[in-house]
Design a protein around this motif. Structure first.
Motif, PDB file in Angstrom:
ATOM      1  N   UNK A  92     121.447 136.468  62.240  1.00 51.59           N
ATOM      2  CA  UNK A  92     122.711 137.162  61.980  1.00 51.59           C
ATOM      3  C   UNK A  92     122.684 137.977  60.685  1.00 51.59           C
ATOM      4  N   UNK A  93     121.563 137.944  59.961  1.00 53.73           N
ATOM      5  CA  UNK A  93     121.444 138.721  58.733  1.00 53.73           C
ATOM      6  C   UNK A  93     119.970 138.958  58.435  1.00 53.73           C
ATOM      7  N   UNK A  94     119.659 140.163  57.971  1.00 53.36           N
ATOM      8  CA  UNK A  94     118.324 140.505  57.501  1.00 53.36           C
ATOM      9  C   UNK A  94     118.511 141.152  56.136  1.00 53.36           C
ATOM     10  N   UNK A  95     117.917 140.559  55.126  1.00 53.30           N
ATOM     11  CA  UNK A  95     118.040 141.069  53.760  1.00 53.30           C
ATOM     12  C   UNK A  95     116.657 141.181  53.151  1.00 53.30           C
ATOM     13  N   UNK A  96     116.599 141.731  51.946  1.00 49.93           N
ATOM     14  CA  UNK A  96     115.321 141.788  51.260  1.00 49.93           C
ATOM     15  C   UNK A  96     115.301 142.779  50.135  1.00 49.93           C
ATOM     16  N   UNK A  97     114.080 143.167  49.781  1.00 47.14           N
ATOM     17  CA  UNK A  97     113.837 144.100  48.676  1.00 47.14           C
ATOM     18  C   UNK A  97     112.855 145.167  49.138  1.00 47.14           C
ATOM     19  N   UNK A  98     113.040 146.379  48.619  1.00 47.30           N
ATOM     20  CA  UNK A  98     112.130 147.473  48.946  1.00 47.30           C
ATOM     21  C   UNK A  98     111.960 148.366  47.727  1.00 47.30           C
ATOM     22  N   UNK A  99     110.888 149.138  47.746  1.00 53.23           N
ATOM     23  CA  UNK A  99     110.641 150.139  46.716  1.00 53.23           C
ATOM     24  C   UNK A  99     110.283 151.423  47.449  1.00 53.23           C
ATOM     25  N   UNK A 100     109.887 152.405  46.744  1.00 50.92           N
ATOM     26  CA  UNK A 100     109.626 153.702  47.365  1.00 50.92           C
ATOM     27  C   UNK A 100     108.508 153.667  48.400  1.00 50.92           C
ATOM     28  N   UNK A 101     107.601 152.692  48.310  1.00 54.01           N
ATOM     29  CA  UNK A 101     106.461 152.735  49.230  1.00 54.01           C
ATOM     30  C   UNK A 101     106.404 151.604  50.253  1.00 54.01           C
ATOM     31  N   UNK A 102     106.963 150.399  49.972  1.00 54.18           N
ATOM     32  CA  UNK A 102     106.856 149.279  50.905  1.00 54.18           C
ATOM     33  C   UNK A 102     108.096 148.397  50.880  1.00 54.18           C
ATOM     34  N   UNK A 103     108.211 147.582  51.932  1.00 53.85           N
ATOM     35  CA  UNK A 103     109.188 146.490  51.952  1.00 53.85           C
ATOM     36  C   UNK A 103     108.509 145.334  51.208  1.00 53.85           C
ATOM     37  N   UNK A 104     109.120 144.872  50.135  1.00 50.89           N
ATOM     38  CA  UNK A 104     108.501 143.843  49.297  1.00 50.89           C
ATOM     39  C   UNK A 104     108.953 142.428  49.653  1.00 50.89           C
ATOM     40  N   UNK A 105     110.127 142.296  50.197  1.00 49.98           N
ATOM     41  CA  UNK A 105     110.618 140.974  50.595  1.00 49.98           C
ATOM     42  C   UNK A 105     111.515 141.131  51.815  1.00 49.98           C
ATOM     43  N   UNK A 106     111.477 140.138  52.687  1.00 57.20           N
ATOM     44  CA  UNK A 106     112.382 140.121  53.832  1.00 57.20           C
ATOM     45  C   UNK A 106     112.899 138.691  54.007  1.00 57.20           C
ATOM     46  N   UNK A 107     114.186 138.596  54.323  1.00 51.42           N
ATOM     47  CA  UNK A 107     114.825 137.300  54.553  1.00 51.42           C
ATOM     48  C   UNK A 107     115.628 137.391  55.850  1.00 51.42           C
ATOM     49  N   UNK A 108     115.341 136.474  56.771  1.00 49.32           N
ATOM     50  CA  UNK A 108     116.074 136.383  58.026  1.00 49.32           C
ATOM     51  C   UNK A 108     116.959 135.147  57.936  1.00 49.32           C
ATOM     52  N   UNK A 109     118.270 135.308  58.169  1.00 51.45           N
ATOM     53  CA  UNK A 109     119.224 134.202  58.116  1.00 51.45           C
ATOM     54  C   UNK A 109     119.758 133.958  59.521  1.00 51.45           C
ATOM     55  N   UNK A 111     122.261 131.801  62.497  1.00 45.99           N
ATOM     56  CA  UNK A 111     123.646 131.362  62.715  1.00 45.99           C
ATOM     57  C   UNK A 111     123.851 129.911  62.310  1.00 45.99           C
ATOM     58  N   UNK A 112     122.787 129.166  62.075  1.00 43.17           N
ATOM     59  CA  UNK A 112     122.879 127.782  61.595  1.00 43.17           C
ATOM     60  C   UNK A 112     122.655 127.671  60.089  1.00 43.17           C
ATOM     61  N   UNK A 113     122.559 128.811  59.419  1.00 43.32           N
ATOM     62  CA  UNK A 113     122.394 128.809  57.971  1.00 43.32           C
ATOM     63  C   UNK A 113     120.966 128.619  57.500  1.00 43.32           C
ATOM     64  N   UNK A 114     120.011 128.604  58.420  1.00 41.53           N
ATOM     65  CA  UNK A 114     118.606 128.499  58.026  1.00 41.53           C
ATOM     66  C   UNK A 114     118.078 129.886  57.679  1.00 41.53           C
ATOM     67  N   UNK A 115     117.002 129.922  56.873  1.00 41.34           N
ATOM     68  CA  UNK A 115     116.453 131.213  56.461  1.00 41.34           C
ATOM     69  C   UNK A 115     114.938 131.167  56.371  1.00 41.34           C
ATOM     70  N   UNK A 116     114.320 132.296  56.654  1.00 37.79           N
ATOM     71  CA  UNK A 116     112.902 132.528  56.409  1.00 37.79           C
ATOM     72  C   UNK A 116     112.849 133.606  55.340  1.00 37.79           C
ATOM     73  N   UNK A 117     112.274 133.281  54.183  1.00 37.09           N
ATOM     74  CA  UNK A 117     112.168 134.231  53.073  1.00 37.09           C
ATOM     75  C   UNK A 117     110.685 134.429  52.775  1.00 37.09           C
ATOM     76  N   UNK A 118     110.236 135.685  52.852  1.00 36.34           N
ATOM     77  CA  UNK A 118     108.832 136.006  52.625  1.00 36.34           C
ATOM     78  C   UNK A 118     108.762 137.217  51.702  1.00 36.34           C
ATOM     79  N   UNK A 119     107.860 137.165  50.721  1.00 37.20           N
ATOM     80  CA  UNK A 119     107.623 138.305  49.849  1.00 37.20           C
ATOM     81  C   UNK A 119     108.153 138.109  48.440  1.00 37.20           C
ATOM     82  N   UNK A 120     108.148 139.200  47.701  1.00 37.43           N
ATOM     83  CA  UNK A 120     108.506 139.184  46.294  1.00 37.43           C
ATOM     84  C   UNK A 120     109.893 139.771  46.054  1.00 37.43           C
TER      85      UNK A 120
END
Length: 168
Positions: A92-109, A111-120
């Motif tokens: 239900x949510x995709x968040x993260x961090x990016x810069x001009x050249x790459x996606x540096x972090x991605x977080x998938x949240x 509906x049960x409040x669990x998350x997978x967080x990968x990257x910087x």
């Protein structure tokens, strides 16, 4: 008689919303350089895999739709970080961090409040979520090059209510 039937059915048909009304798109972030991609699959997303360059950026993403893995986008580097969803659970949510050249972090949240967080957690933030209540992640799109994911967007909508079972 036909006109009576028309006027009887018209108010009911106005109440029913087609599922396409529940579609929304979170505009892609990142440089947008490289090859375009769109994840493909039928049904609900049931698992996610993400690869990253150690202490750097996201190199690859793969989604599982009703227990069939889609084609990996980007490249595999090291071990995959994986989240397997429970029955009825949705992204239900995709968040993260990016810069001009790459996606540096991605977080998938989920509906049960669990998350997978990968990257910087460096650079600019993004936060994607569906516009409509009850919608969930249906696919990811964006761009990648020979090193990693350069751009990422999210597509949201309703998925059929057929329940699936997972290994967890």
């Amino acid at each position: 008689m036909l006109s009576l039937l028309f006027f009887a059915v018209l108010p009911i048909s106005c109440l029913a919303k087609p599922t396409s009304d529940f579609y929304s798109y979170s505009v892609a972030v990142g440089s947008g350089s490289g090859t375009a991609f769109s994840s493909e699959g039928e049904g609900r997303i049931t698992a996610i895999r993400v690869w990253e360059t150690s202490n750097a950026y996201i190199t690859g993403i793969q989604l599982q739709y009703d227990f069939i893995w889609s084609k990996r986008v980007g490249r595999e580097v090291g071990n995959a970080h994986e989240l397997i969803l429970f029955d009825g659970e949705a992204i239900i949510q995709v968040s993260g961090k990016y810069h001009s050249n790459y996606i540096y972090q991605v977080m998938f949240v989920t509906s049960r409040g669990r998350a997978l967080i990968v990257g910087q957690p460096i650079q600019n933030s993004f936060n994607f979520y569906p516009v409509h209540q009850g919608a969930e992640l249906k696919l990811l799109s964006g761009r990648f090059n020979s090193n990693g994911i350069t751009s990422l967007g999210a597509h949201w909508g309703l998925v059929s209510s057929i329940t699936t079972s997972s290994t967890q």
